[in-house]
Scaffold this active site. Structure first.
Site, mmCIF file in Angstrom:
data_model
loop_
_atom_site.group_PDB
_atom_site.id
_atom_site.type_symbol
_atom_site.label_atom_id
_atom_site.label_comp_id
_atom_site.label_asym_id
_atom_site.label_seq_id
_atom_site.Cartn_x
_atom_site.Cartn_y
_atom_site.Cartn_z
ATOM 1 N N GLY A 14 30.061 56.438 17.551
ATOM 2 C CA GLY A 14 29.294 57.627 17.890
ATOM 3 C C GLY A 14 29.089 58.601 16.745
ATOM 4 O O GLY A 14 28.782 58.219 15.610
ATOM 5 N N ILE A 15 29.280 59.867 17.038
ATOM 6 C CA ILE A 15 29.040 60.922 16.055
ATOM 7 C C ILE A 15 29.957 60.747 14.846
ATOM 8 O O ILE A 15 29.531 60.875 13.696
ATOM 9 C CB ILE A 15 29.271 62.311 16.707
ATOM 10 N N THR A 87 36.211 63.338 27.355
ATOM 11 C CA THR A 87 35.949 64.157 28.543
ATOM 12 C C THR A 87 36.714 63.551 29.717
ATOM 13 O O THR A 87 37.003 62.345 29.728
ATOM 14 C CB THR A 87 34.444 64.159 28.907
ATOM 15 N N ASP A 89 35.930 64.719 33.461
ATOM 16 C CA ASP A 89 35.263 65.734 34.273
ATOM 17 C C ASP A 89 35.712 65.692 35.724
ATOM 18 O O ASP A 89 35.944 64.616 36.291
ATOM 19 C CB ASP A 89 33.742 65.523 34.257
ATOM 20 N N GLN A 145 33.544 70.899 33.894
ATOM 21 C CA GLN A 145 34.207 70.701 32.593
ATOM 22 C C GLN A 145 35.070 71.915 32.202
ATOM 23 O O GLN A 145 35.027 72.365 31.058
ATOM 24 C CB GLN A 145 33.171 70.434 31.499
ATOM 25 N N TYR A 148 37.302 70.670 29.347
ATOM 26 C CA TYR A 148 36.568 70.396 28.100
ATOM 27 C C TYR A 148 35.978 71.685 27.516
ATOM 28 O O TYR A 148 36.077 71.929 26.305
ATOM 29 C CB TYR A 148 35.465 69.379 28.421
ATOM 30 N N GLY A 179 24.642 69.741 20.679
ATOM 31 C CA GLY A 179 24.140 69.653 22.046
ATOM 32 C C GLY A 179 24.355 68.227 22.508
ATOM 33 O O GLY A 179 25.272 67.539 22.042
ATOM 34 N N ILE A 181 24.118 64.484 22.553
ATOM 35 C CA ILE A 181 23.838 63.482 21.526
ATOM 36 C C ILE A 181 23.965 62.094 22.163
ATOM 37 O O ILE A 181 24.874 61.848 22.973
ATOM 38 C CB ILE A 181 24.855 63.611 20.350
HETATM 39 P P1 NDP Z 1 32.651 58.708 21.462
HETATM 40 O O1 NDP Z 1 33.268 58.608 22.816
HETATM 41 O O2 NDP Z 1 31.427 57.929 21.179
HETATM 42 O O3 NDP Z 1 33.743 58.347 20.329
HETATM 43 C C1 NDP Z 1 34.985 58.985 20.381
HETATM 44 C C2 NDP Z 1 35.818 58.614 19.182
HETATM 45 O O4 NDP Z 1 37.041 59.361 19.249
HETATM 46 C C3 NDP Z 1 36.204 57.146 19.133
HETATM 47 O O5 NDP Z 1 36.324 56.726 17.776
HETATM 48 C C4 NDP Z 1 37.583 57.155 19.802
HETATM 49 O O6 NDP Z 1 38.402 56.054 19.423
HETATM 50 C C5 NDP Z 1 38.143 58.464 19.255
HETATM 51 N N1 NDP Z 1 39.208 59.010 20.084
HETATM 52 C C6 NDP Z 1 39.155 59.346 21.399
HETATM 53 N N2 NDP Z 1 40.367 59.782 21.802
HETATM 54 C C7 NDP Z 1 41.190 59.708 20.731
HETATM 55 C C8 NDP Z 1 42.572 59.957 20.535
HETATM 56 N N3 NDP Z 1 43.370 60.406 21.508
HETATM 57 N N4 NDP Z 1 43.083 59.732 19.298
HETATM 58 C C9 NDP Z 1 42.308 59.279 18.293
HETATM 59 N N5 NDP Z 1 40.999 59.025 18.414
HETATM 60 C C10 NDP Z 1 40.455 59.222 19.631
HETATM 61 O O7 NDP Z 1 32.420 60.283 21.239
HETATM 62 P P2 NDP Z 1 31.152 61.056 20.626
HETATM 63 O O8 NDP Z 1 30.773 60.461 19.328
HETATM 64 O O9 NDP Z 1 30.146 61.219 21.679
HETATM 65 O O10 NDP Z 1 31.794 62.513 20.402
HETATM 66 C C11 NDP Z 1 32.436 62.878 19.197
HETATM 67 C C12 NDP Z 1 32.811 64.347 19.273
HETATM 68 O O11 NDP Z 1 31.626 65.130 19.483
HETATM 69 C C13 NDP Z 1 33.754 64.667 20.426
HETATM 70 O O12 NDP Z 1 34.675 65.645 20.033
HETATM 71 C C14 NDP Z 1 32.827 65.232 21.479
HETATM 72 O O13 NDP Z 1 33.496 66.109 22.351
HETATM 73 C C15 NDP Z 1 31.807 65.951 20.613
HETATM 74 N N6 NDP Z 1 30.540 66.167 21.280
HETATM 75 C C16 NDP Z 1 29.799 65.094 21.728
HETATM 76 C C17 NDP Z 1 28.591 65.316 22.352
HETATM 77 C C18 NDP Z 1 27.725 64.194 22.837
HETATM 78 O O14 NDP Z 1 26.703 64.490 23.455
HETATM 79 N N7 NDP Z 1 28.056 62.951 22.584
HETATM 80 C C19 NDP Z 1 28.086 66.674 22.572
HETATM 81 C C20 NDP Z 1 28.917 67.707 22.041
HETATM 82 C C21 NDP Z 1 30.105 67.447 21.422
HETATM 83 P P3 NDP Z 1 38.306 54.635 20.239
HETATM 84 O O15 NDP Z 1 37.005 54.009 19.795
HETATM 85 O O16 NDP Z 1 39.491 53.877 19.806
HETATM 86 O O17 NDP Z 1 38.295 54.988 21.690
#
Ligand code: NDP
Length: 241
Positions: A14-15, A87, A89, A145, A148, A179, A181
Protein backbone atom coordinates in the site's frame (compact mmCIF):
# COMPACT_ATOMS: atom_id res chain seq x y z
CA UNK A 1 22.65 13.82 -1.76
CA UNK A 2 24.62 11.64 0.62
CA UNK A 3 23.01 8.24 0.91
CA UNK A 4 20.69 8.77 3.82
CA UNK A 5 19.00 5.83 5.52
CA UNK A 6 15.20 5.72 5.60
CA UNK A 7 12.99 3.31 7.53
CA UNK A 8 9.36 2.91 6.53
CA UNK A 9 7.08 0.96 8.86
CA UNK A 10 4.41 -1.04 7.05
CA UNK A 11 6.56 -0.47 4.00
CA UNK A 12 5.77 -3.67 2.12
CA UNK A 13 2.23 -2.90 0.95
CA UNK A 14 0.00 0.00 0.00
CA UNK A 15 1.05 3.52 0.88
CA UNK A 16 4.17 2.35 2.72
CA UNK A 17 5.42 0.37 -0.28
CA UNK A 18 4.98 3.42 -2.52
CA UNK A 19 6.89 5.53 0.01
CA UNK A 20 9.70 2.98 0.30
CA UNK A 21 10.04 2.69 -3.49
CA UNK A 22 10.06 6.47 -4.00
CA UNK A 23 12.71 6.97 -1.34
CA UNK A 24 14.86 4.27 -2.92
CA UNK A 25 14.44 5.84 -6.37
CA UNK A 26 15.53 9.16 -4.86
CA UNK A 27 18.79 7.63 -3.61
CA UNK A 28 18.00 6.72 -0.01
CA UNK A 29 19.07 3.41 1.53
CA UNK A 30 15.70 2.02 2.57
CA UNK A 31 14.42 -0.56 5.05
CA UNK A 32 10.77 -1.58 5.12
CA UNK A 33 9.03 -3.26 8.02
CA UNK A 34 5.90 -5.39 8.13
CA UNK A 35 3.80 -7.38 10.59
CA UNK A 36 3.22 -10.88 9.26
CA UNK A 37 2.41 -11.09 5.57
CA UNK A 38 5.64 -12.86 4.56
CA UNK A 39 4.47 -13.54 1.03
CA UNK A 40 3.84 -9.87 0.22
CA UNK A 41 7.06 -8.86 1.93
CA UNK A 42 9.11 -11.38 -0.05
CA UNK A 43 7.55 -10.33 -3.34
CA UNK A 44 8.13 -6.66 -2.50
CA UNK A 45 11.76 -7.27 -1.56
CA UNK A 46 12.44 -9.39 -4.67
CA UNK A 47 10.94 -6.69 -6.86
CA UNK A 48 12.62 -3.67 -5.27
CA UNK A 49 15.77 -4.99 -3.60
CA UNK A 50 14.61 -3.27 -0.39
CA UNK A 51 15.34 -5.35 2.74
CA UNK A 52 12.32 -6.12 4.92
CA UNK A 53 12.10 -6.63 8.68
CA UNK A 54 9.25 -8.40 10.45
CA UNK A 55 8.19 -7.09 13.84
CA UNK A 56 5.15 -5.68 15.60
CA UNK A 57 5.27 -1.89 15.82
CA UNK A 58 2.99 -2.11 18.86
CA UNK A 59 5.72 -3.94 20.80
CA UNK A 60 8.21 -1.51 22.32
CA UNK A 61 11.07 -3.97 22.80
CA UNK A 62 10.60 -5.48 19.35
CA UNK A 63 10.90 -1.98 17.85
CA UNK A 64 14.05 -1.20 19.82
CA UNK A 65 15.67 -4.48 18.74
CA UNK A 66 14.60 -4.11 15.12
CA UNK A 67 15.98 -0.57 14.86
CA UNK A 68 19.29 -1.81 16.30
CA UNK A 69 19.39 -4.54 13.65
CA UNK A 70 18.47 -2.16 10.82
CA UNK A 71 21.12 0.32 11.92
CA UNK A 72 23.70 -2.48 12.05
CA UNK A 73 22.72 -3.51 8.51
CA UNK A 74 22.25 -0.13 6.81
CA UNK A 75 23.61 2.55 9.13
CA UNK A 76 21.91 5.09 11.41
CA UNK A 77 18.32 5.93 10.53
CA UNK A 78 18.05 9.50 9.21
CA UNK A 79 14.43 9.36 8.05
CA UNK A 80 11.69 7.51 9.91
CA UNK A 81 8.27 7.17 8.33
CA UNK A 82 5.70 5.97 10.87
CA UNK A 83 3.25 4.51 8.39
CA UNK A 84 2.10 1.11 9.71
CA UNK A 85 -1.51 1.19 10.77
CA UNK A 86 -4.70 -0.83 11.03
CA UNK A 87 -8.41 -0.26 11.38
CA UNK A 88 -10.90 -2.15 13.54
CA UNK A 89 -14.18 -0.40 12.99
CA UNK A 90 -17.30 -0.69 15.12
CA UNK A 91 -20.03 1.61 16.30
CA UNK A 92 -18.93 2.88 19.66
CA UNK A 93 -21.64 1.02 21.62
CA UNK A 94 -20.22 -2.21 20.21
CA UNK A 95 -16.52 -1.29 20.40
CA UNK A 96 -14.92 -3.59 22.94
CA UNK A 97 -11.66 -2.92 24.75
CA UNK A 98 -9.74 -5.15 22.32
CA UNK A 99 -10.68 -3.01 19.31
CA UNK A 100 -9.80 0.14 21.22
CA UNK A 101 -6.46 -1.04 22.59
CA UNK A 102 -5.25 -2.81 19.45
CA UNK A 103 -5.79 0.25 17.26
CA UNK A 104 -4.35 2.72 19.77
CA UNK A 105 -1.25 0.54 20.26
CA UNK A 106 -0.71 -0.17 16.55
CA UNK A 107 -1.49 3.30 15.18
CA UNK A 108 -0.33 5.60 17.99
CA UNK A 109 1.92 3.87 20.55
CA UNK A 110 3.88 2.54 17.57
CA UNK A 111 5.00 6.08 16.78
CA UNK A 112 6.35 6.41 20.31
CA UNK A 113 8.06 3.00 20.09
CA UNK A 114 9.73 3.66 16.75
CA UNK A 115 10.61 7.32 17.22
CA UNK A 116 12.02 6.67 20.67
CA UNK A 117 14.36 4.08 19.16
CA UNK A 118 15.87 6.57 16.66
CA UNK A 119 15.56 9.86 18.53
CA UNK A 120 18.79 9.82 20.56
CA UNK A 121 20.83 9.02 17.44
CA UNK A 122 19.18 11.80 15.46
CA UNK A 123 19.89 14.27 18.27
CA UNK A 124 23.54 13.21 18.45
CA UNK A 125 24.04 13.52 14.69
CA UNK A 126 22.10 16.80 14.47
CA UNK A 127 19.85 15.58 11.70
CA UNK A 128 16.57 13.72 11.48
CA UNK A 129 13.27 13.55 9.67
CA UNK A 130 10.23 11.95 11.31
CA UNK A 131 7.10 11.71 9.18
CA UNK A 132 3.92 10.42 10.75
CA UNK A 133 1.17 9.09 8.51
CA UNK A 134 -2.04 10.21 10.17
CA UNK A 135 -5.42 10.37 8.38
CA UNK A 136 -8.24 12.63 7.30
CA UNK A 137 -10.27 10.74 9.90
CA UNK A 138 -7.95 11.96 12.64
CA UNK A 139 -8.72 15.51 11.52
CA UNK A 140 -12.46 15.29 11.17
CA UNK A 141 -13.49 12.15 13.10
CA UNK A 142 -15.32 9.27 11.45
CA UNK A 143 -18.43 7.30 12.29
CA UNK A 144 -17.48 3.81 13.67
CA UNK A 145 -13.83 4.84 14.02
CA UNK A 146 -13.60 6.30 17.53
CA UNK A 147 -10.45 4.22 18.09
CA UNK A 148 -8.80 5.04 14.74
CA UNK A 149 -9.78 8.72 14.79
CA UNK A 150 -8.41 9.05 18.33
CA UNK A 151 -5.12 7.36 17.38
CA UNK A 152 -4.67 9.43 14.24
CA UNK A 153 -5.57 12.69 16.02
CA UNK A 154 -3.10 11.69 18.73
CA UNK A 155 -0.40 11.45 16.09
CA UNK A 156 -0.97 15.12 15.22
CA UNK A 157 -0.38 16.21 18.82
CA UNK A 158 2.65 13.92 19.03
CA UNK A 159 4.01 15.51 15.83
CA UNK A 160 3.76 19.06 17.17
CA UNK A 161 5.23 18.28 20.59
CA UNK A 162 8.20 16.45 19.08
CA UNK A 163 8.70 19.13 16.43
CA UNK A 164 9.30 21.62 19.24
CA UNK A 165 11.76 19.26 20.95
CA UNK A 166 13.66 18.42 17.78
CA UNK A 167 13.85 21.91 16.29
CA UNK A 168 17.21 22.94 17.73
CA UNK A 169 18.72 19.55 16.95
CA UNK A 170 18.15 19.54 13.20
CA UNK A 171 15.21 17.14 13.50
CA UNK A 172 11.94 17.94 11.78
CA UNK A 173 8.72 16.16 12.65
CA UNK A 174 5.72 16.42 10.37
CA UNK A 175 2.47 14.62 9.68
CA UNK A 176 0.67 13.71 6.50
CA UNK A 177 -3.08 13.26 6.52
CA UNK A 178 -4.06 11.18 3.51
CA UNK A 179 -7.65 11.15 2.37
CA UNK A 180 -9.02 7.93 0.95
CA UNK A 181 -6.27 6.09 -0.93
CA UNK A 182 -6.72 3.03 -3.11
CA UNK A 183 -4.98 0.30 -1.05
CA UNK A 184 -5.80 -3.04 0.62
CA UNK A 185 -7.15 -1.06 3.58
CA UNK A 186 -9.90 0.29 1.32
CA UNK A 187 -10.77 -3.22 0.10
CA UNK A 188 -12.34 -3.79 3.50
CA UNK A 189 -14.85 -1.02 2.75
CA UNK A 190 -18.23 -2.07 1.26
CA UNK A 191 -18.92 -0.90 -2.31
CA UNK A 192 -21.90 1.28 -1.36
CA UNK A 193 -19.83 2.98 1.35
CA UNK A 194 -16.99 3.45 -1.15
CA UNK A 195 -19.35 5.07 -3.66
CA UNK A 196 -20.59 7.44 -0.97
CA UNK A 197 -16.98 8.30 -0.05
CA UNK A 198 -15.95 9.05 -3.64
CA UNK A 199 -19.02 11.25 -4.04
CA UNK A 200 -17.61 13.42 -1.23
CA UNK A 201 -14.18 13.89 -2.82
CA UNK A 202 -14.09 17.05 -4.95
CA UNK A 203 -11.54 15.59 -7.40
CA UNK A 204 -13.94 12.65 -7.91
CA UNK A 205 -11.65 9.70 -7.26
CA UNK A 206 -9.62 7.90 -4.61
CA UNK A 207 -6.01 8.97 -4.18
CA UNK A 208 -3.05 6.88 -5.27
CA UNK A 209 -0.32 5.72 -2.90
CA UNK A 210 2.30 7.51 -5.01
CA UNK A 211 0.57 10.80 -4.29
CA UNK A 212 1.31 10.32 -0.58
CA UNK A 213 4.87 9.25 -1.36
CA UNK A 214 5.46 12.58 -3.09
CA UNK A 215 4.59 14.38 0.12
CA UNK A 216 6.99 12.18 2.09
CA UNK A 217 9.84 12.91 -0.34
CA UNK A 218 9.28 16.63 0.12
CA UNK A 219 9.29 16.44 3.93
CA UNK A 220 12.27 14.05 4.05
CA UNK A 221 14.56 16.24 1.97
CA UNK A 222 17.67 17.79 3.48
CA UNK A 223 16.50 21.23 2.33
CA UNK A 224 13.08 20.93 4.04
CA UNK A 225 14.59 21.92 7.39
CA UNK A 226 12.25 24.89 7.91
CA UNK A 227 9.14 22.71 7.60
CA UNK A 228 8.38 21.24 11.00
CA UNK A 229 5.30 20.62 13.14
CA UNK A 230 3.15 20.82 10.05
CA UNK A 231 0.30 18.71 8.76
CA UNK A 232 0.31 18.07 5.05
CA UNK A 233 -3.20 17.29 3.88
CA UNK A 234 -3.42 15.15 0.72
CA UNK A 235 -7.08 14.32 0.25
CA UNK A 236 -8.44 15.53 -3.08
CA UNK A 237 -10.10 18.47 -1.32
CA UNK A 238 -12.36 16.27 0.79
CA UNK A 239 -11.61 18.05 4.06
CA UNK A 240 -10.06 21.51 4.16
CA UNK A 241 -8.81 22.20 7.65
P1 NDP B 1 -2.23 -1.49 4.24
O1 NDP B 1 -3.23 -2.24 5.06
O2 NDP B 1 -2.29 -1.59 2.77
O3 NDP B 1 -0.74 -1.88 4.71
C1 NDP B 1 -0.44 -1.83 6.07
C2 NDP B 1 1.03 -2.11 6.30
O4 NDP B 1 1.29 -1.96 7.70
C3 NDP B 1 1.45 -3.51 5.92
O5 NDP B 1 2.81 -3.51 5.48
C4 NDP B 1 1.34 -4.26 7.26
O6 NDP B 1 2.16 -5.41 7.33
C5 NDP B 1 1.83 -3.17 8.21
N1 NDP B 1 1.37 -3.37 9.58
C6 NDP B 1 0.09 -3.47 10.02
N2 NDP B 1 0.09 -3.69 11.35
C7 NDP B 1 1.38 -3.75 11.75
C8 NDP B 1 2.02 -4.02 12.98
N3 NDP B 1 1.35 -4.24 14.11
N4 NDP B 1 3.38 -4.03 13.00
C9 NDP B 1 4.09 -3.80 11.87
N5 NDP B 1 3.55 -3.55 10.68
C10 NDP B 1 2.20 -3.54 10.62
O7 NDP B 1 -2.37 0.03 4.74
P2 NDP B 1 -2.39 1.39 3.88
O8 NDP B 1 -1.24 1.43 2.95
O9 NDP B 1 -3.75 1.60 3.37
O10 NDP B 1 -2.19 2.47 5.05
C11 NDP B 1 -0.91 2.91 5.46
C12 NDP B 1 -1.08 4.01 6.49
O11 NDP B 1 -1.84 5.09 5.92
C13 NDP B 1 -1.85 3.56 7.73
O12 NDP B 1 -1.32 4.17 8.87
C14 NDP B 1 -3.25 4.09 7.48
O13 NDP B 1 -3.95 4.31 8.68
C15 NDP B 1 -2.94 5.38 6.74
N6 NDP B 1 -4.05 5.86 5.94
C16 NDP B 1 -4.55 5.08 4.92
C17 NDP B 1 -5.60 5.55 4.16
C18 NDP B 1 -6.18 4.77 3.02
O14 NDP B 1 -7.17 5.24 2.45
N7 NDP B 1 -5.62 3.64 2.65
C19 NDP B 1 -6.21 6.86 4.43
C20 NDP B 1 -5.59 7.59 5.49
C21 NDP B 1 -4.55 7.09 6.21
P3 NDP B 1 1.61 -6.86 6.79
O15 NDP B 1 1.65 -6.75 5.28
O16 NDP B 1 2.56 -7.84 7.32
O17 NDP B 1 0.22 -7.00 7.31
Amino acid sequence: MSERVALVTGGTRGIGAAIARSLKDAGYKVAASYAGNDEKARAFSDQTGIPTYKFDVADHDACTNAVAQIEADLGPVDVLVNNAGITWDAPFHKMGPDAWTKVIETDLSSAYNMTHAVWAGMRERGFGRVINISSINGQKGQFTQANYSAAKAGLLGFTKALAAEGARKGITVNAICPGYIDTDMMKAVKQEVLDAIVAQIPVGRLGQADEIARGVLFLAADDAGFVTGSTLTINGGQYMD
